[in-house]
Write a protein that holds these residues in place. Structure first.
Motif, PDB file in Angstrom:
ATOM      1  N   LYS A   1       0.843  -1.195   0.000  1.00  0.00           N
ATOM      2  CA  LYS A   1       0.000   0.000   0.000  1.00  0.00           C
ATOM      3  C   LYS A   1       0.883   1.253   0.000  1.00  0.00           C
ATOM      4  CE  LYS A   1      -3.633   0.519   2.877  1.00  0.00           C
ATOM      5  NZ  LYS A   1      -4.193   0.896   4.199  1.00  0.00           N
ATOM      6  N   LEU A   2       0.642   2.105  -0.996  1.00  0.00           N
ATOM      7  CA  LEU A   2       1.395   3.362  -1.096  1.00  0.00           C
ATOM      8  C   LEU A   2       0.559   4.501  -0.524  1.00  0.00           C
ATOM      9  CD1 LEU A   2       3.894   4.899  -2.245  1.00  0.00           C
ATOM     10  CD2 LEU A   2       2.558   5.237  -4.337  1.00  0.00           C
ATOM     11  N   TYR A   3       1.119   5.206   0.433  1.00  0.00           N
ATOM     12  CA  TYR A   3       0.490   6.430   0.938  1.00  0.00           C
ATOM     13  C   TYR A   3       0.938   7.535   0.005  1.00  0.00           C
ATOM     14  CZ  TYR A   3      -0.588   3.629   5.011  1.00  0.00           C
ATOM     15  OH  TYR A   3      -1.071   2.641   5.840  1.00  0.00           O
ATOM     16  N   SER A   4      -0.031   8.128  -0.670  1.00  0.00           N
ATOM     17  CA  SER A   4       0.279   8.992  -1.808  1.00  0.00           C
ATOM     18  C   SER A   4      -0.585  10.240  -1.769  1.00  0.00           C
ATOM     19  CB  SER A   4       0.013   8.184  -3.093  1.00  0.00           C
ATOM     20  OG  SER A   4       0.318   8.896  -4.252  1.00  0.00           O
ATOM     21  N   TYR A   5      -0.196  11.226  -2.539  1.00  0.00           N
ATOM     22  CA  TYR A   5      -1.013  12.409  -2.804  1.00  0.00           C
ATOM     23  C   TYR A   5      -0.727  12.755  -4.254  1.00  0.00           C
ATOM     24  CZ  TYR A   5      -2.683  17.282  -2.553  1.00  0.00           C
ATOM     25  OH  TYR A   5      -3.333  18.460  -2.779  1.00  0.00           O
ATOM     26  N   PHE A   6      -1.778  13.020  -5.015  1.00  0.00           N
ATOM     27  CA  PHE A   6      -1.571  13.102  -6.476  1.00  0.00           C
ATOM     28  C   PHE A   6      -0.482  14.087  -6.869  1.00  0.00           C
ATOM     29  CE2 PHE A   6      -3.916  16.969  -8.037  1.00  0.00           C
ATOM     30  CZ  PHE A   6      -4.409  17.424  -6.818  1.00  0.00           C
ATOM     31  N   ARG A   7      -0.383  15.228  -6.142  1.00  0.00           N
ATOM     32  CA  ARG A   7       0.573  16.258  -6.531  1.00  0.00           C
ATOM     33  C   ARG A   7       1.946  16.081  -5.906  1.00  0.00           C
ATOM     34  NH1 ARG A   7      -3.125  20.945  -5.479  1.00  0.00           N
ATOM     35  NH2 ARG A   7      -4.162  21.216  -7.469  1.00  0.00           N
ATOM     36  N   SER A   8       2.100  15.134  -5.020  1.00  0.00           N
ATOM     37  CA  SER A   8       3.394  14.947  -4.365  1.00  0.00           C
ATOM     38  C   SER A   8       4.405  14.390  -5.364  1.00  0.00           C
ATOM     39  CB  SER A   8       3.248  13.963  -3.195  1.00  0.00           C
ATOM     40  OG  SER A   8       4.520  13.396  -2.905  1.00  0.00           O
ATOM     41  N   SER A   9       5.462  15.153  -5.602  1.00  0.00           N
ATOM     42  CA  SER A   9       6.440  14.668  -6.590  1.00  0.00           C
ATOM     43  C   SER A   9       7.269  13.522  -6.023  1.00  0.00           C
ATOM     44  CB  SER A   9       7.319  15.810  -7.092  1.00  0.00           C
ATOM     45  OG  SER A   9       8.068  16.366  -6.052  1.00  0.00           O
ATOM     46  N   ALA A  10       7.418  13.458  -4.686  1.00  0.00           N
ATOM     47  CA  ALA A  10       8.157  12.333  -4.101  1.00  0.00           C
ATOM     48  C   ALA A  10       7.335  11.048  -4.224  1.00  0.00           C
ATOM     49  CB  ALA A  10       8.506  12.644  -2.650  1.00  0.00           C
ATOM     50  N   ALA A  11       6.010  11.155  -4.034  1.00  0.00           N
ATOM     51  CA  ALA A  11       5.150   9.981  -4.239  1.00  0.00           C
ATOM     52  C   ALA A  11       5.106   9.604  -5.725  1.00  0.00           C
ATOM     53  CB  ALA A  11       3.745  10.270  -3.718  1.00  0.00           C
ATOM     54  N   TYR A  12       5.126  10.611  -6.585  1.00  0.00           N
ATOM     55  CA  TYR A  12       5.132  10.390  -8.051  1.00  0.00           C
ATOM     56  C   TYR A  12       6.355   9.534  -8.427  1.00  0.00           C
ATOM     57  CZ  TYR A  12       4.631  12.317 -12.968  1.00  0.00           C
ATOM     58  OH  TYR A  12       4.482  12.513 -14.323  1.00  0.00           O
TER      59      TYR A  12
ATOM     60  N   ALA B   1      19.706  12.347  -9.550  1.00  0.00           N
ATOM     61  CA  ALA B   1      18.619  12.044  -8.602  1.00  0.00           C
ATOM     62  C   ALA B   1      18.801  12.854  -7.310  1.00  0.00           C
ATOM     63  CB  ALA B   1      18.590  10.548  -8.301  1.00  0.00           C
ATOM     64  N   LEU B   2      20.045  12.935  -6.841  1.00  0.00           N
ATOM     65  CA  LEU B   2      20.292  13.640  -5.571  1.00  0.00           C
ATOM     66  C   LEU B   2      20.229  15.152  -5.733  1.00  0.00           C
ATOM     67  CD1 LEU B   2      23.096  11.318  -4.149  1.00  0.00           C
ATOM     68  CD2 LEU B   2      20.716  11.466  -3.403  1.00  0.00           C
ATOM     69  N   THR B   3      20.561  15.644  -6.916  1.00  0.00           N
ATOM     70  CA  THR B   3      20.393  17.090  -7.155  1.00  0.00           C
ATOM     71  C   THR B   3      18.932  17.456  -6.933  1.00  0.00           C
ATOM     72  OG1 THR B   3      22.227  17.137  -8.724  1.00  0.00           O
ATOM     73  CG2 THR B   3      20.615  18.926  -8.889  1.00  0.00           C
ATOM     74  N   ILE B   4      18.050  16.584  -7.391  1.00  0.00           N
ATOM     75  CA  ILE B   4      16.614  16.846  -7.209  1.00  0.00           C
ATOM     76  C   ILE B   4      16.192  16.576  -5.761  1.00  0.00           C
ATOM     77  CG2 ILE B   4      14.299  16.047  -7.869  1.00  0.00           C
ATOM     78  CD1 ILE B   4      15.708  15.492 -10.696  1.00  0.00           C
ATOM     79  N   ALA B   5      16.528  15.387  -5.275  1.00  0.00           N
ATOM     80  CA  ALA B   5      15.985  14.968  -3.971  1.00  0.00           C
ATOM     81  C   ALA B   5      16.636  15.692  -2.797  1.00  0.00           C
ATOM     82  CB  ALA B   5      16.138  13.463  -3.821  1.00  0.00           C
ATOM     83  N   CYS B   6      17.861  16.170  -2.965  1.00  0.00           N
ATOM     84  CA  CYS B   6      18.542  16.842  -1.837  1.00  0.00           C
ATOM     85  C   CYS B   6      18.688  18.349  -2.035  1.00  0.00           C
ATOM     86  CB  CYS B   6      19.951  16.278  -1.641  1.00  0.00           C
ATOM     87  SG  CYS B   6      19.966  14.540  -1.272  1.00  0.00           S
ATOM     88  N   ASP B   7      18.893  18.780  -3.281  1.00  0.00           N
ATOM     89  CA  ASP B   7      19.225  20.198  -3.491  1.00  0.00           C
ATOM     90  C   ASP B   7      18.032  21.052  -3.904  1.00  0.00           C
ATOM     91  OD1 ASP B   7      21.786  19.361  -2.946  1.00  0.00           O
ATOM     92  OD2 ASP B   7      22.509  19.487  -5.008  1.00  0.00           O
ATOM     93  N   ILE B   8      17.086  20.460  -4.623  1.00  0.00           N
ATOM     94  CA  ILE B   8      15.937  21.265  -5.094  1.00  0.00           C
ATOM     95  C   ILE B   8      14.706  21.027  -4.207  1.00  0.00           C
ATOM     96  CG2 ILE B   8      14.333  21.744  -6.976  1.00  0.00           C
ATOM     97  CD1 ILE B   8      16.378  20.704  -8.977  1.00  0.00           C
ATOM     98  N   HIS B   9      14.265  19.784  -4.173  1.00  0.00           N
ATOM     99  CA  HIS B   9      12.945  19.490  -3.604  1.00  0.00           C
ATOM    100  C   HIS B   9      12.774  19.919  -2.138  1.00  0.00           C
ATOM    101  CE1 HIS B   9       9.892  16.895  -1.721  1.00  0.00           C
ATOM    102  NE2 HIS B   9       9.216  17.152  -2.817  1.00  0.00           N
ATOM    103  N   PRO B  10      13.748  19.639  -1.251  1.00  0.00           N
ATOM    104  CA  PRO B  10      13.481  19.927   0.176  1.00  0.00           C
ATOM    105  C   PRO B  10      13.256  21.409   0.468  1.00  0.00           C
ATOM    106  CG  PRO B  10      15.364  18.465  -0.074  1.00  0.00           C
ATOM    107  CD  PRO B  10      15.020  18.964  -1.445  1.00  0.00           C
TER     108      PRO B  10
ATOM    109  N   GLN C   1       9.848  16.367 -10.937  1.00  0.00           N
ATOM    110  CA  GLN C   1      10.326  17.719 -10.628  1.00  0.00           C
ATOM    111  C   GLN C   1       9.946  18.701 -11.739  1.00  0.00           C
ATOM    112  OE1 GLN C   1      11.741  18.488  -7.526  1.00  0.00           O
ATOM    113  NE2 GLN C   1      11.162  20.500  -8.297  1.00  0.00           N
ATOM    114  N   VAL C   2       9.927  18.215 -12.992  1.00  0.00           N
ATOM    115  CA  VAL C   2       9.473  19.077 -14.097  1.00  0.00           C
ATOM    116  C   VAL C   2       7.972  19.367 -13.933  1.00  0.00           C
ATOM    117  CG1 VAL C   2       9.231  19.330 -16.600  1.00  0.00           C
ATOM    118  CG2 VAL C   2      11.275  18.222 -15.662  1.00  0.00           C
TER     119      VAL C   2
END
Ligand SMILES: N[C@@H](CCC(=O)N[C@@H](CS)C(=O)NCC(=O)O)C(=O)O
Length: 211
Positions: free
Chosen positions: A2-13, A99-108, A169-170
């Motif tokens: 079971k995935l806990y998700s939200y349609f707009r969440s890019s991390a869940a995406y 991947a880390l540029t997005i997950a560590c440098d942009i998204h947070p 992220q796009v």
């Protein structure tokens, strides 16, 4: 699973794409991030993920995994086909760097709770907050545009973790109207990925909780 998700969440995406690429069946529980003050703050969801963030993945064993990249690593290790990282260590490092540029440098620093803190606690104007959001995406996309070599995916003919992180992220960038003219390689990768069923099925607008 079971995935806990939200349609707009890019991390869940990201996780939805990985599950789809692996061909794994999953159900979803939707956590609305703005209704009722944000249901990620509810006691019910706190019991799932005390970090109050989506995604979380409940395995059939009952174990709950959090952090999209840790979840995707787990899926790749337990279901190796198709692989989400190249075999060559140099190429793996390049994929992980995107991947880390997005997950560590942009998204947070563009995350909902950060934007809410800027607005509600520090009382910034919405125009300042939008400028903040654009600034950090553009900084990160400049680095990614220089790093990738579309063919048609970020690093050749194999979809990798880099693509899995880049497409969501796009989506965020487009939603907040970040101009993308300076990033033709990124836009080309997005377009190639979205032709794949695994990406298309994971799109925010194709989720049952989409608004
Ligand atoms: N590093 C985490 C980030 C998770 C995250 O920030 N999720 C966002 C949605 S994309 C969230 O739940 N935000 C809720 C909030 O900011 O209150 C991951 O990759 O899973």
């Amino acid at each position: 699973m079971k995935l806990y998700s939200y349609f707009r969440s890019s991390a869940a995406y990201r996780v939805r794409i990985a599950l789809n690429l692996k061909g794994l069946p999953y159900e979803m529980d939707f956590v609305h991030l703005t209704k009722d003050g944000g249901r990620q703050h509810s006691a019910e969801f706190n019991a799932v993920n005390p970090a109050k963030l989506v995604p979380a993945l409940r395995l059939d064993s009952g174990d709950v995994l959090t952090q999209s990249l840790a979840i995707i690593d787990y899926l790749d290790e337990t279901h190796p086909q198709p692989p989400l990282l190249p075999v060559d260590p140099l190429q793996r490092a390049k994929v992980r760097a995107v991947a880390l540029t997005i997950a560590c440098d942009i998204h947070p620093i563009d995350n909902l709770r950060v934007l809410q803190y800027l607005k509600r606690t520090l009382k910034h104007e919405q125009s300042d907050i939008d400028a903040w959001y654009h600034h950090w995406i553009i900084q990160g996309f400049n680095a990614i545009e220089a790093a990738i070599a579309p063919g048609p995916y970020c690093f050749g003919s194999q979809v990798t973790l880099a693509d899995i992180c880049l497409v969501p992220q796009v989506f965020n960038a487009r939603r907040l109207k970040v101009p993308l003219e300076a990033f033709p390689k990124i836009v080309a990768v997005e377009s190639a990925c979205l032709k794949l069923a695994a990406f298309d099925k994971a799109r925010p607008e194709n989720q049952p909780d989409a608004e």
